[in-house]
Design an enzyme around this catalytic site. Structure first.
Site, short mmCIF file in Angstrom:
data_model
loop_
_atom_site.label_atom_id
_atom_site.label_comp_id
_atom_site.label_asym_id
_atom_site.label_seq_id
_atom_site.Cartn_x
_atom_site.Cartn_y
_atom_site.Cartn_z
N SER A 36 -28.98 36.40 59.09
CA SER A 36 -29.19 34.80 58.62
C SER A 36 -27.94 34.24 57.99
O SER A 36 -27.93 33.51 57.31
CB SER A 36 -30.19 34.75 57.32
OG SER A 36 -29.69 35.69 56.26
N SER A 105 -30.54 43.00 58.92
CA SER A 105 -30.57 42.26 57.90
C SER A 105 -31.84 41.47 57.47
O SER A 105 -32.78 42.07 57.30
CB SER A 105 -29.27 41.31 57.80
OG SER A 105 -28.93 40.88 56.42
N PHE A 106 -31.68 40.20 57.33
CA PHE A 106 -32.95 39.08 57.47
C PHE A 106 -33.82 39.73 58.45
O PHE A 106 -35.00 39.57 58.32
CB PHE A 106 -32.36 37.92 57.46
CG PHE A 106 -33.23 36.76 58.28
CD1 PHE A 106 -34.09 36.04 57.57
CD2 PHE A 106 -33.08 36.51 59.41
CE1 PHE A 106 -34.83 34.96 57.92
CE2 PHE A 106 -34.06 35.60 60.16
CZ PHE A 106 -34.63 34.69 59.27
N ASP A 226 -21.05 47.97 52.91
CA ASP A 226 -21.76 46.71 53.04
C ASP A 226 -21.66 46.02 51.71
O ASP A 226 -22.20 46.46 50.55
CB ASP A 226 -23.13 47.13 53.32
CG ASP A 226 -24.03 45.54 53.78
OD1 ASP A 226 -23.53 44.35 53.55
OD2 ASP A 226 -24.77 45.88 54.73
N HIS A 254 -21.11 44.94 56.62
CA HIS A 254 -22.42 44.35 57.19
C HIS A 254 -22.86 44.24 58.63
O HIS A 254 -23.87 43.98 59.08
CB HIS A 254 -22.90 42.98 56.44
CG HIS A 254 -24.39 42.60 56.43
ND1 HIS A 254 -25.33 43.60 55.87
CD2 HIS A 254 -24.90 41.56 56.99
CE1 HIS A 254 -26.36 43.03 56.30
NE2 HIS A 254 -26.15 41.68 56.54
#
Length: 277
Positions: A36, A105-106, A226, A254
């Protein structure tokens, strides 16, 4: 010229949303769900992984609604339900009963919720630097979701995303900054995660009991360094998902799929190949 933009690929209606998506290769389908970050698109997230995985599988990577070159319907509510429905709608529109799911992630929160709500539609699950469990928002994620467009702000964000400054040169910062200020991009992005942002972390989380009940073979991947999503998230997922394994990359932030692209692709190839044996 816009028509040569590699981020723009095929288009199909998924859960009523005109969705821009990449579709390469042949074989068992693998659905990739991006993160995101501001100005993100499926191509920006997965451009290194897709060609490699497409050698063995059919890889599909959509721009989730509110991001990239997918339609942004007026009055759209951007939430977990909408994104899960869109992902499922894309599988339906493509006539796919089942796919492996990779969430970044998202996108990991979406993949997790999709597997919980529609377990029969998911083969194997990959969660990379994943949201989807409760955690106190990090300063890094707060900065990502609170991004205000400027080249300097984008440079600062890329320093948060990647472990190595070699990856986040000024050319990449300029590319991502220009992506973030395309018409409509910042409007939808700013509408998604307004402060206070802890509530959006909480809204993306699935219930512990539901995660513990997942039957899927799951590969969990995280960068040790991260600054956006804590490594503890992946340790939680490892403890909660019975059939899971965790791979942690040192000297990695990340962006595992970019910072360790070749190793990331091989991990996925091996993990998915086991499912066919």
């Amino acid at each position: 010229m816009e028509q040569t933009n590699p981020e723009i690929a095929a288009s199909i209606r998924a859960a009523g949303i005109q969705t821009n998506y990449h579709d390469q290769g042949a074989g068992f389908p693998v659905l990739f769900i991006h993160g995101s970050g501001p100005g993100v698109s499926a191509w920006a997230n997965w451009r290194l992984a897709l060609p490699e995985l497409a050698k063995s599988f059919r890889v599909i990577a959509p721009d989730m609604v509110g991001f990239g070159f997918t339609e942004r319907p007026a009055g759209m509510t951007y939430d977990l339900d909408a994104w899960v429905d869109q992902a499922l709608g894309l599988l339906d529109a493509l006539g796919l009963q089942k796919a492996h799911i990779v969430g970044n992630s998202f996108g990991g929160a979406i993949a997790l919720a999709l597997a919980i709500r529609h377990p029969d539609r998911v083969g194997r699950l990959v969660l990379m630097g994943s949201v989807g469990v409760p955690f106190p928002i990090t300063p890094g994620l707060d900065a990502v979701w609170g991004y205000q467009p400027s080249l300097e702000n984008m440079k600062s964000l890329l320093d948060i995303f990647a472990y190595s400054r070699a990856l986040v040169n000024d050319e990449l910062a300029d590319l991502r900054y220009r992506a973030s200020v395309r018409p409509g991009f910042q409007d939808s992005f700013a509408a998604m995660f307004p402060a206070p942002r802890q509530r959006w972390v909480d809204a993306m989380a699935s219930a512990e009991s539901d995660i513990r009940a997942l039957p899927h073979e799951t590969l969990i991947i995280h960068g040790r360094d991260d600054k956006v999503i804590p490594l503890s998230n992946s340790l939680t997922l490892l403890h909660w998902i019975e059939r899971s394994q965790l791979h942690v990359f040192s000297r990695c932030g990340h962006w595992v799929q970019i910072e360790h692209a070749a190793r990331f692709a091989r991990l996925l190839e091996d993990f998915f190949a086991e499912a066919a044996e």
